[in-house]
Design an enzyme around this catalytic site. Structure first.
Site, PDB file in Angstrom:
ATOM      1  N   LEU A 277       0.807  -1.211   0.000  1.00 20.80           N
ATOM      2  CA  LEU A 277       0.000   0.000   0.000  1.00 20.80           C
ATOM      3  C   LEU A 277       0.850   1.276   0.000  1.00 20.80           C
ATOM      4  O   LEU A 277       0.694   2.150  -0.861  1.00 20.80           O
ATOM      5  CB  LEU A 277      -0.912  -0.022   1.235  1.00 20.80           C
ATOM      6  CG  LEU A 277      -1.640   1.254   1.634  1.00 20.80           C
ATOM      7  CD1 LEU A 277      -2.668   1.627   0.578  1.00 20.80           C
ATOM      8  CD2 LEU A 277      -2.312   1.069   3.002  1.00 20.80           C
TER       9      LEU A 277
ATOM     10  N   TYR B 182       3.466  -8.270  16.802  1.00 23.85           N
ATOM     11  CA  TYR B 182       3.755  -7.317  15.733  1.00 23.85           C
ATOM     12  C   TYR B 182       4.101  -5.948  16.317  1.00 23.85           C
ATOM     13  O   TYR B 182       5.043  -5.284  15.863  1.00 23.85           O
ATOM     14  CB  TYR B 182       2.547  -7.216  14.804  1.00 23.85           C
ATOM     15  CG  TYR B 182       2.717  -6.263  13.653  1.00 23.85           C
ATOM     16  CD1 TYR B 182       3.499  -6.599  12.557  1.00 23.85           C
ATOM     17  CD2 TYR B 182       2.086  -5.019  13.647  1.00 23.85           C
ATOM     18  CE1 TYR B 182       3.656  -5.730  11.486  1.00 23.85           C
ATOM     19  CE2 TYR B 182       2.234  -4.138  12.585  1.00 23.85           C
ATOM     20  CZ  TYR B 182       3.022  -4.495  11.510  1.00 23.85           C
ATOM     21  OH  TYR B 182       3.172  -3.627  10.462  1.00 23.85           O
TER      22      TYR B 182
ATOM     23  N   LYS C  85       7.657  -3.788  15.967  1.00 27.39           N
ATOM     24  CA  LYS C  85       7.725  -2.438  15.406  1.00 27.39           C
ATOM     25  C   LYS C  85       8.331  -1.452  16.407  1.00 27.39           C
ATOM     26  O   LYS C  85       9.087  -0.544  16.029  1.00 27.39           O
ATOM     27  CB  LYS C  85       6.323  -1.990  14.993  1.00 27.39           C
ATOM     28  CG  LYS C  85       5.836  -2.628  13.710  1.00 27.39           C
ATOM     29  CD  LYS C  85       6.697  -2.214  12.538  1.00 27.39           C
ATOM     30  CE  LYS C  85       6.211  -2.742  11.221  1.00 27.39           C
ATOM     31  NZ  LYS C  85       7.092  -2.341  10.098  1.00 27.39           N
TER      32      LYS C  85
ATOM     33  N   PRO D 240       2.464   6.167  11.125  1.00 25.58           N
ATOM     34  CA  PRO D 240       1.197   6.570  10.493  1.00 25.58           C
ATOM     35  C   PRO D 240       0.014   5.937  11.211  1.00 25.58           C
ATOM     36  O   PRO D 240       0.143   4.903  11.866  1.00 25.58           O
ATOM     37  CB  PRO D 240       1.325   6.017   9.068  1.00 25.58           C
ATOM     38  CG  PRO D 240       2.201   4.814   9.228  1.00 25.58           C
ATOM     39  CD  PRO D 240       3.142   5.106  10.370  1.00 25.58           C
TER      40      PRO D 240
ATOM     41  N   HIS E  94      -6.428  -4.084   5.982  1.00 22.92           N
ATOM     42  CA  HIS E  94      -6.709  -3.074   6.994  1.00 22.92           C
ATOM     43  C   HIS E  94      -8.222  -2.883   7.059  1.00 22.92           C
ATOM     44  O   HIS E  94      -8.946  -3.240   6.135  1.00 22.92           O
ATOM     45  CB  HIS E  94      -6.039  -1.747   6.631  1.00 22.92           C
ATOM     46  CG  HIS E  94      -4.546  -1.823   6.610  1.00 22.92           C
ATOM     47  ND1 HIS E  94      -3.809  -1.927   5.442  1.00 22.92           N
ATOM     48  CD2 HIS E  94      -3.627  -1.798   7.615  1.00 22.92           C
ATOM     49  CE1 HIS E  94      -2.521  -1.966   5.721  1.00 22.92           C
ATOM     50  NE2 HIS E  94      -2.375  -1.891   7.029  1.00 22.92           N
TER      51      HIS E  94
ATOM     52  N   LYS F  64     -15.403  -6.440   1.238  1.00 21.06           N
ATOM     53  CA  LYS F  64     -16.619  -7.142   1.664  1.00 21.06           C
ATOM     54  C   LYS F  64     -17.874  -6.513   1.058  1.00 21.06           C
ATOM     55  O   LYS F  64     -18.792  -7.210   0.610  1.00 21.06           O
ATOM     56  CB  LYS F  64     -16.745  -7.086   3.199  1.00 21.06           C
ATOM     57  CG  LYS F  64     -15.843  -8.007   3.981  1.00 21.06           C
ATOM     58  CD  LYS F  64     -16.158  -7.830   5.464  1.00 21.06           C
ATOM     59  CE  LYS F  64     -15.317  -8.709   6.347  1.00 21.06           C
ATOM     60  NZ  LYS F  64     -15.662  -8.534   7.779  1.00 21.06           N
TER      61      LYS F  64
ATOM     62  N   ARG G  27     -11.061   5.954  14.854  1.00 24.34           N
ATOM     63  CA  ARG G  27      -9.727   5.915  14.279  1.00 24.34           C
ATOM     64  C   ARG G  27      -9.437   7.183  13.485  1.00 24.34           C
ATOM     65  O   ARG G  27     -10.345   7.858  13.005  1.00 24.34           O
ATOM     66  CB  ARG G  27      -9.584   4.703  13.336  1.00 24.34           C
ATOM     67  CG  ARG G  27      -9.728   3.337  14.011  1.00 24.34           C
ATOM     68  CD  ARG G  27      -8.537   3.023  14.880  1.00 24.34           C
ATOM     69  NE  ARG G  27      -8.609   1.674  15.439  1.00 24.34           N
ATOM     70  CZ  ARG G  27      -9.051   1.380  16.659  1.00 24.34           C
ATOM     71  NH1 ARG G  27      -9.468   2.372  17.448  1.00 24.34           N
ATOM     72  NH2 ARG G  27      -9.070   0.143  17.097  1.00 24.34           N
TER      73      ARG G  27
END
Length: 322
Positions: free
Chosen positions: A20, A146, A150, A173, A189, A197, A218
């Site tokens: 992405l 994860y 990071k 980000p 994501h 979907k 978010r």
């Protein structure tokens, strides 16, 4: 946002370039005219090298001889798989990041900009979160593997600076979406998964099933906006400390789902599966530091960006729905 301040030739290597953010950076550099005179850009993906392997990592660095690296490569997935396989996501990402950063150091790379994730933010914290608060408590347990991998990039950046004076840094980000994302329900994501979907439900005449209540809020950031800022960070940002890159406003997932349905002209039923985890209810991050550096940068309005992403997905359905 471009600068001529560094006249030396740059050879910029972008890892994870098929994803992405990598595709967005390619668009900014190659299509929007973001490449400066004297710059060469090299975009690599897992087809070029398995960065979990130190030998393959070294080989690709020797091939391109970068002066600068934008490090995007990671093993990622949707929340379900992140939660199910925390150990594997921890191990794979630690290997990738250590190989990239140490090879960059060994080959005297001037600048590395790594991409972190908002999942690194502490689960229990005060809001808004700023760059100094990233390590103030454990991340959400659903994807701790994860998230800790990071976080370790930030730790390594500080260590490379203290021991070797390296200008290796990172950006954080928030909830990135846009063209070339993974639109599958299992690995996408949240917005991209819902886009996939919803369009499938429209084609099949079925309902859309959304995981959770839809109540979490978010900060959704359009991939091309992120890419434009990351190119600036590579050229101009001198700090080792991370930089949060985000829109200011928050949007409930339920509202974003409604925007997606409208953008795709979906008239069917939307079902929220409240037996599924919501993850963190909030991840609110402050953009104060970003605004000190780029006070006039204009983000694409979220609803407009969602519509553009939906339009891209429909137009590229054959390649996007994989």
């Amino acid at each position: 946002m471009a600068s001529e301040s560094n006249a030396l030739p740059r050879r910029v290597l972008v890892t994870g370039a098929s994803g992405l953010i990598g595709k967005a950076i390619q668009h900014v550099v190659l299509t929007e005219g973001g490449k400066l005179d004297g710059e060469e850009w090299f975009f690599i993906s897992s087809k070029d090298a398995d960065l979990r392997d130190v030998g393959q990592t070294r080989a690709v660095f020797e091939k391109h001889r970068p002066t600068d690296v934008i490090h995007l490569a990671a093993r990622v997935a949707g929340l379900f798989f992140l939660s199910k396989e925390n150990l594997q996501f921890l191990r794979d990402n630690v290997k990738i990041d250590d190989n990239v950063l140490h090879t960059a150091h060994q080959m005297d790379v001037t600048k590395v900009v790594s991409c972190l994730s908002s999942c690194i933010f502490p689960d229990k914290t005060t809001y808004p979160i700023d760059e100094t608060m990233i390590h103030n408590g454990p991340p959400h347990e659903s994807n701790f593997g994860y998230a800790y991998a990071k976080r370790m990039i930030d730790i390594q950046n500080r260590a490379y600076f203290r021991q070797h004076g390296r200008c290796y840094t990172s950006v954080v980000p928030t909830n990135v979406f846009g063209p070339h994302d993974n639109f599958t329900a299992e690995n996408g994501h949240v917005l991209s998964a819902v886009i996939g979907k919803t369009y499938k439900a429209k084609l099949e005449g079925t309902q859309v099933n959304v995981c959770g209540t839809g109540n979490p809020r978010r900060q959704f950031t359009y991939s091309l906006d992120l890419a434009r800022i990351m190119v600036w960070v590579m050229r101009e940002y001198k700090e080792i400390d991370p930089l949060i890159i985000s829109v200011e406003e928050e949007m409930a997932i339920k509202e974003a789902v409604e925007v997606i349905a409208e953008s795709l002209d979906f008239k069917g039923n939307i079902h929220y599966d409240t037996t599924m985890s919501d993850g963190q209810i909030r991840k609110t991050a402050t953009t104060a530091k970003l605004r000190r550096y780029l006070p006039d940068f204009t983000f694409t309005p979220v609803k407009e960006a969602i519509k553009m992403t939906c339009d891209w997905f429909v137009a590229n359905y054959d390649i996007a729905n994989k």
